[in-house]
Every structure is written in structure tokens, then in C-alpha cells.
Design a protein around this motif. Sequence first.
Motif, mmCIF file in Angstrom:
data_model
loop_
_atom_site.group_PDB
_atom_site.id
_atom_site.type_symbol
_atom_site.label_atom_id
_atom_site.label_comp_id
_atom_site.label_asym_id
_atom_site.label_seq_id
_atom_site.Cartn_x
_atom_site.Cartn_y
_atom_site.Cartn_z
ATOM 1 N N HIS A 26 0.839 -1.203 0.000
ATOM 2 C CA HIS A 26 0.000 0.000 0.000
ATOM 3 C C HIS A 26 0.868 1.245 0.000
ATOM 4 C CE1 HIS A 26 0.757 0.324 4.292
ATOM 5 N NE2 HIS A 26 0.324 -0.931 4.438
ATOM 6 N N HIS A 28 1.497 3.856 1.905
ATOM 7 C CA HIS A 28 2.337 4.211 3.038
ATOM 8 C C HIS A 28 3.588 3.337 3.085
ATOM 9 C CE1 HIS A 28 3.466 4.525 7.383
ATOM 10 N NE2 HIS A 28 3.247 5.816 7.103
ATOM 11 N N TRP A 66 -8.497 -3.323 -2.860
ATOM 12 C CA TRP A 66 -8.629 -3.154 -1.401
ATOM 13 C C TRP A 66 -8.446 -4.513 -0.743
ATOM 14 C CZ3 TRP A 66 -8.842 1.315 1.301
ATOM 15 C CH2 TRP A 66 -9.045 2.478 0.542
ATOM 16 N N SER A 69 -4.875 -5.350 5.605
ATOM 17 C CA SER A 69 -3.435 -5.263 5.876
ATOM 18 C C SER A 69 -3.049 -6.240 6.997
ATOM 19 C CB SER A 69 -3.051 -3.840 6.267
ATOM 20 O OG SER A 69 -3.452 -3.613 7.610
ATOM 21 N N LYS A 71 -2.128 -5.612 9.745
ATOM 22 C CA LYS A 71 -2.647 -5.147 11.033
ATOM 23 C C LYS A 71 -4.167 -5.225 11.084
ATOM 24 C CE LYS A 71 1.232 -2.122 11.526
ATOM 25 N NZ LYS A 71 1.591 -0.867 10.838
ATOM 26 N N LYS A 73 -6.415 -3.962 8.980
ATOM 27 C CA LYS A 73 -7.214 -2.827 8.486
ATOM 28 C C LYS A 73 -7.337 -2.903 6.969
ATOM 29 C CE LYS A 73 -5.270 0.680 11.155
ATOM 30 N NZ LYS A 73 -5.176 2.108 11.442
ATOM 31 N N ARG A 74 -8.386 -2.273 6.458
ATOM 32 C CA ARG A 74 -8.556 -2.242 4.994
ATOM 33 C C ARG A 74 -7.559 -1.271 4.400
ATOM 34 N NH1 ARG A 74 -12.804 -0.269 2.529
ATOM 35 N NH2 ARG A 74 -12.772 -1.586 0.676
ATOM 36 N N ALA A 75 -6.794 -1.708 3.422
ATOM 37 C CA ALA A 75 -5.823 -0.833 2.782
ATOM 38 C C ALA A 75 -5.828 -1.085 1.285
ATOM 39 C CB ALA A 75 -4.429 -1.092 3.335
ATOM 40 N N LYS A 76 -5.484 -0.052 0.516
ATOM 41 C CA LYS A 76 -5.466 -0.193 -0.943
ATOM 42 C C LYS A 76 -4.096 -0.698 -1.353
ATOM 43 C CE LYS A 76 -7.016 2.296 -5.044
ATOM 44 N NZ LYS A 76 -7.287 3.643 -5.573
ATOM 45 N N GLU B 15 -8.225 5.949 1.201
ATOM 46 C CA GLU B 15 -6.809 5.619 1.016
ATOM 47 C C GLU B 15 -5.917 6.588 1.808
ATOM 48 O OE1 GLU B 15 -5.594 5.727 -3.040
ATOM 49 O OE2 GLU B 15 -3.870 4.425 -2.669
ATOM 50 N N PHE B 18 -6.214 6.042 5.518
ATOM 51 C CA PHE B 18 -5.397 4.893 5.909
ATOM 52 C C PHE B 18 -3.930 5.311 6.059
ATOM 53 C CE2 PHE B 18 -2.562 1.436 4.627
ATOM 54 C CZ PHE B 18 -2.849 0.503 5.593
ATOM 55 N N HIS B 19 -3.486 6.144 5.106
ATOM 56 C CA HIS B 19 -2.116 6.632 5.147
ATOM 57 C C HIS B 19 -1.864 7.406 6.449
ATOM 58 C CE1 HIS B 19 1.651 8.127 3.238
ATOM 59 N NE2 HIS B 19 1.462 9.138 4.080
ATOM 60 N N GLU B 22 -1.802 5.086 9.464
ATOM 61 C CA GLU B 22 -0.587 4.299 9.440
ATOM 62 C C GLU B 22 0.597 5.137 9.959
ATOM 63 O OE1 GLU B 22 0.496 0.376 8.207
ATOM 64 O OE2 GLU B 22 -1.299 1.312 8.995
ATOM 65 N N GLU B 23 0.653 6.385 9.450
ATOM 66 C CA GLU B 23 1.727 7.297 9.823
ATOM 67 C C GLU B 23 1.666 7.595 11.327
ATOM 68 O OE1 GLU B 23 3.957 8.373 7.574
ATOM 69 O OE2 GLU B 23 5.081 9.568 9.056
#
Lengths: 111, 864
Positions: A26, A28, A66, A69, A71, A73-76, B15, B18-19, B22-23
Motif C-alpha cells: 500500500h 504508506h 482493497w 493489511s 494489522k 485494516k482495509r488498505a489499498k 486511502e 489509511f495513510h 498508518e503514519e
Amino acid sequence: MHTGLDLLQGTLDLLILRTLLFGPSHGHAIAKHIQRTSEDKLQVETGSLYPALHRLEAKGWISARWEISDKGKRAKYYRLTPKGRKQLAAERSRWEQFSSAIERVLNPEEL
Amino acid sequence: MKFRRNRKEADLHAELQFHLDEEAAERAASGVPEAEARYAARRDLGNLALVMEDTRAAWGWTFWETLRQDVRFALRSLRHNSGFSLLVVLILGLGIGANTAVFSVVNSVVLQPLGYSDADRLVTLSSLWKSSGPGGNVSVPDFHDWHDQSSSFEAMASYSSGEIAVVTGPAAEFAREATVSQEFFKVFGVEPVLGRFFSGQELKPGSSGAAMVSYAFWQIHYNSDPAVLTKKIRMANHVLPIVGVLPPGFRFPGNIDIWVPANTIFPQPQNRSAHNLRVVAKLKPGATVEQAQAEMTAIGNRLEAEYPKSNRDKNVAVAALRDDMLKDARTMLYLLWGAVAMVLLVACGNVANLLLAKASTRGREIAVRAAIGASRMRIVRQLLTESLLVALLAGGVGVLIALAGSRDLVALAPGNIPRLADTHIDGWVLGFAFAASVLACLLFGLAPAFRAARVDVNEALKAGAARGVVGARSRLRSGLVVAEIALSVMLVAGAGLLLRSFAALHQVALGFHPENVLVMETSMTASLTPGEAIPLYKRLLGTLASVPGVTAVGATRVPPGEVLSDGAYFIDWAPTIEQITVSAPQAVYSVVSPGAFAALGIPLKRGRDFQPSDTPDAPFVAVINEKLAARAFAGRDPIGHTIVAGLDSLKPMTIVGVVGDIRQRGPVLDSDAEIYMPYEQHPIVSTQLRIVARTILAPEQLAKTVRHVAREIAPETPLKFTTMQARMSENLAAPRFRTLLLTIFGVLAVTLAMAGIYAVMSFLVNQRTGEIGLRMALGARSGDVLRMVLARGIWLAAAGLALGLIGSLAAARLLSTMLFGVTATDPTTYAAVIVLVGVIALAASYLPARRAAHIDPLAALRQE
């Protein structure tokens, strides 16, 4: 707001594609991976990362889905498409030519 | 589209969220307090709206989103100029509507497949005479030989049809009957919806016969009751059981109610020289018309060699059924279609002109858009979207116009066009309207759009709004007007030629007087033998003669305007049937009662009219017309000579009189030689006479009285009333239809073209206001200015006229089959067109010219 090197135009695409070669990831995690492997020399700005991801997706070089993750959680998640794999090879060789050309200009005496 | 975009937007939101999470989690994990970690993450991300905006930009505008944007913008722009938009939509709507209406007729008559299974394999066969070409009737023995000797056909059938009296209930009435041979229904691949086909017994020659009825006849006369199969029908003095009902829509060969087997109740002459049949056939799968024609030509040659007397110069013609049915109608409809397409072209030219004018005031708007980064293609696309929207709106208006217009067209059209009544607005017609709209949009929208997009931003923004656009726009506009005039000249010239033909058709010396003649159709065949009909007719004519207001009354087998039978004649010689050859001179056979000549106004030139004493027991007599007298006697007195005609017997008849020639086959065709015979001496063919009564007052007023008299004397006889003039008018239905339509199209086109001249001249005057003001300030008088502007208008009109006349002369060939009494290059017509278009063009340029002449030089120069 970041210390480190500014990314050259177009190189972000290359780095993203290269990062995704390891497997789906994803946004991040992609940024963190680039940062870590460059030993914090390269900072990926969020403001550039997401437009770049969406642009690569529109070009069909990467695809997005999607997923949950690690952890929970839903992540792209983005992954490399076959087209993107080819693109990576092309960009990579172009980059190598480019950097060796720069190298020659900077250090002509080594020739 | 919108839905998808919204989902993408939500996706992006999730999205980025989520970033952030996460951060923040990462920072919190390294020991930063929760709230601060969140804040830092948020700060690190930067301007969220900008990130989203940049990301959205990466999606790119899709085709549909751009379209949506363009449409929204176009709608706003149209609303903003609602008056202008309405005008354009109406002009185009009229053009598209007229086209769609004409197409709806063309579609149903010409384009739609015939409603029979494997209709493309259906063909007609006809006698092909060396002298008169294909389309001739067929004799019974010829038909049998064709049928038995050919192998290209799956089925072949003969038929003949007519209108006769039938009795189903209390009273007799007219019905259309077809006498058909065995394979008739097999040719069309139809099955009865009720009952069965004719049995082998019923098909046998000379059997008592049977009847099949149409679906409509079953509905109307038997209330769709299945018990119809137990009912009987009375016609031609026979009682026939009804054995089957055919499916809805099957009425071949044309509005037929009842089908009966051939050679049963109507005996067929088994004579190779008696041509009474039509023939249809179905090709075997894979066989072509050409192959069938080749085979039939060989058979025809064989028959000609075998029976030279009856078959000399006679062969066989094979044609697709569709071609045979349409014949002249197709040419006429295509002509009208072409004409109405030209009207649409003129309308497009006009709208293009209006858009160009509009573009000069929109120059600034377009320049602004170009300045802030719109590409040229983007602007063209925007403008075309606007045009397309206008065209589609006009298409909608056009469909509404077509809905009403196609009904009117059908009502106006000559009744003998096949399948005309099926005309309706279906998917094909709507598709056509849509295609016409899109095409029109490209025609009127492309040039102005590209022209407008070629704007020079700097110039346009610097200059004032009114003169915002540079370029030689007036040349394009003048070109459009010239083209409009040229097209309308072609239409008007065509209309003029047809109008002259139509007038000529009305001035034809018919040879009789159709005014004030009441026509009553009768049929005594339902329940009377031919011999029994004559006394009834005699009493009827006698009573009608004494009705007040009737000055002359008679009966005739066929009134002027049509021909039922014709054939050979022989003077002073009584041949046997074997001696009759096809090369003998031909004449029209007519059967009339005493008084018919007077009632129709046919002048008696020599000798006497028929009289009541011309009975079957008296010597047989005949009256001939002047043409026959001139041809057969060349100056000698024909009275007293004998003549033989093969109508119902070969008995010689003494010529007792000569009458004037009439146009028996309708006003378009020249008079033929004609033989009149007294009805009492020919009872077999005198069972369905038309009573003709010359009246003092309008003939319609006497119909009621005449009906009353006829009902008393012959209660079982169906009656139909019309007037001689109405019948003549029917004869002219086709020329009237095309003349009227072409005239309407011509007027429309001229009106549009003149509006075009007016618009372009006004535009020029506006553009040259400053120049004109300067000229006047330097001493030009208003008369000079008037002349200068008028000269320009005349130049446009002259160029258009010249091009239009060249086009007309080239296209007039297409009209030649529809002209009567004028040539396709008739100088009078063209002179009239030149004067008409010239005068109107002058009038259209006069108003702008006068405005130019009244320009105040001071004001004009200050404006500059």
C-alpha cells in the motif's frame, strides 16, 4: 518539511515500480520502503506519491485492490501488472544510461 | 458515470485516511503521544485538498465526463440565447421533419420487406410482347405450359381479381375477389388460421367451388366467429361454402376479401389468345431471377415456334415481385426524397450562416477560453456539442412534425401506391431522424466550429466584442447563400415543370364532359343470371330518366378513365377463332346503353346512338370512334359496314354511328381506337354496369334520390356513388401529389434561401458600417450606397441562379417521365424561375441596403 534529496521528475515512477517488484504493497509502505532502502536520503512526499500511484494505475502499469493489511485494516494494495514489469525494465535501462552519462560528464578524467 | 466518480472519490478519501492512520500509528509506536502523533502525521501530509486535487488530475478527464461538461455548458449557452436557439431548432426541425415524414412513406412502401415468408424469392411472370414490353396478362394454356415445363420455381400460380357483389347477410355488397390457381397459397407460404385450403375436389375445373376469406372479412362479417366454417357465401349466382380464413394482413393481390379456385364458378377461356391472368411464383432456394428468366425465355421461344398464330412476338418476362409492385411509385418517392433532402441542405446552409453570424459575437468568449488554455480541438468539440444538441432538439421537433406530416402525406398520396396505408413511425424512421440530425449537425456545425476555433487570441481580446473575430468569414457566408439559392432554384424549377405539366393535364381535351355527371356502380351478379340483369337495368334507366334534375342517363361497362378489355377487330370479314392472330389491329371494347353518350357528353359525329330496339333479336350493331373510322376507312363512310370484335362473340356487327374520340385510358394517354356495343346484345358482360347521369345541379345532391330509386328496383344490388369529376381527379392523384409536394418543398427552400440572403446582407452592412460612413462623409450619396449594397445582393443571387439552372438542366432528366406537355428544358419555366428568384432576392437585399443608405456618417465614424 523533509530533509534529504528532492526526487528528479519521473524517477518516482521508477522507484514505485521497483518497490512493487517485491510484491503488493500500500501507499504508506511504498513510501517507507523507499525511504528506508535509500537510508533516509530519499523522502517521498505524500503530495507526489498518491498522484503518481493513480497516474501509474491509469496507465495500466500497476493495479490496485482493497485488501486487509497485516494489522487487520482495509488498505489499498498496489501490484505490478505485466505491462508495468516491461515498463520497469525500460525505465530502468533509461535511468542507467542517464546516470552513467551524468557520471561521465562529472568525472571525465576517469575515462 | 457520476456514480463511478463518486466511488472513486470515496476511495481516495479512504486511502489517504489509511495513510494518516498508518503514519500516526508508526509515530505513536516510537513513543510520541497519541494526539501529537496524529497531528504530526496530518502536518506531514500537507494540504489535503491539494493532494486530492493533484491525484484527481491523474485520473484524467474521460470522454464521457468531458461530454457531460460540454453538454452542460451547451445547455447553458442555448438557454442564454433562447430566441436564437428556438429559431435554429425550428428551421432545422422543419427540415428534419419533412425528411422524416417522406422517409416514413419510403420506408413502408419501398424499404420494408414484403410481409410474406421468403419474400425475396417471390417473382411475377408476365407476357412479354415485342411491341409493348413486359407486364402483359397471360393466357390459361400459356400458364399451364410455363408451370409444367419450368424447373426454377418451387410453386407457380395464376390469378385474376375484381370487384363483385356478394351476399353474406341480408343485403348484397361489393367485395374484392381473387380467382386463384392451385399453388397460389403455396407461393406465399401462408396457412389458414382457421379451416383448410381448397380440397382436390373443390379445385377441379367446373366443380361447384368454395371460398376462403380474409381475416378482416371474417372479423367484419362474421364477428370473428369460428362458426364461419359452417356459413355459405353467395356470389356470381353460386352458393359457396367458406372453408378457411387466411391470416391477418394477407390480402394479395390487393385488398382481397374472398379467394375462389380458378375455373370453377368463373369459367376460364382455354384459349391461347385470351390473356386474362396474372402469374406469381416462388423461386427455388438459390435460384436467381436471371436463371429463371433464361429458362422462361427458352420456354417462350418454344411456345412461339409451336403456336405461331397466338404466340408470335410473345415471350415471358420474370421480375421480382417487389419491383413489379412498386414500378412508378419508387421513382416518384425517390424523387420526393431527393427533393426533401435538398430542403434539409438549404436549412443546414441557413443555420450554418446563422451560427457564423453568432460566432462573430461569441469571438470574445472563445478567445477567453483559448487564452486560459483550451486547445483548438477542445473548442471545436465544445462548439460541435452545442450544434449536436441543437440538431437533436431539432430532430425531436422533426419527429413531432413527421408524426403529423406522414399522416397528411398518406392522405394526399395516390391510393394505388402499395403498402402506403402501412406507413407509421417505427424504429427505422426514428433512426433515420436521428441520423439526419447528426448529419445535419456535421453539415451546419463543422465549418463554423473550425472557423471560430481559429481565433487569434490577441486580436480578439484587444478588439471590441463586436469585431472580435478576424478572417474572411463573409466569403464563406456568401458561398453558403449561393449554394442555398442554387438548391432552391433547382427545387423551384422542378416544381415549375411539374406545375406546368399538371396544368397541361387539366387542359387536355378529354373528348367528353366530366362536369355534373353522377356515377353509380352496380353489380347484379350475386344472385341473377346475366339474362335477368338486363331487364332490371332497363327499368332502372327508364325510371332514372324521369327523375327531375337528370338531363340524360345511361349505363356503361367502364366509364372514361379505365379500360377493361381490348383486342383485335376486323372490318367486313368474319374470321373463325383460329383465324384471329395477334397482329390484327387493336381497339378498346366498350359496352354502353342508349343515352350513355349524351350523359357523358361524347358527341355523336355521324349516324345514330344506340336505341331500345337494339335487342339480341335485332341485327347486331356497333358504334365506333373517329380514330377507328379514320384508321379503318380512311375517308370512306363507315356506316353500314360490319365490324367484328372478340369481346364475347365473333358475330359481325353493323356500324351505325361514329362518336368523337375520348381519352378512355385517362388524361395522360392518347385516345385509342374504340368500339362501342349495345348492352342488350352483350348480356354476359353487362352485369356490373356503371350508371352515368348528367344532372342540372351538383351531382352529389341527386345521389340520395338515385339510391332510393335503385333500391326499389334492384334491392339485392350493392351501390357505390361517385362523380365523373372525382374519378378524373383520382386519375390525376399521382401528378397532383408530386406537384403539390415539390411545390411545397420549393417554397420552403426559397423562403429559407431568401432569409439567408437577408441575413448575409445585413451582416455585411453591419460589418461595413464604418466604411460606409466614411464613404458618405467623403461625399457618396445614399443612392450610391443603396446601389452598392444591392449590387452585392444581386451578384449573390445571380451566382446562385446560374449554378441552380445548370443543376436543374442536369437533373431535369430524372423528371422527364413525369412531365406532360412540357419538355424538361421548357424555356418558359426557366424564365419564370429566374424572374421569381431574382425579384425575391432583390427584395431580400433591399431592406439591408436601405438601412445602409440611411447610415448616419457621424455616428458610424464615432463608433469606429
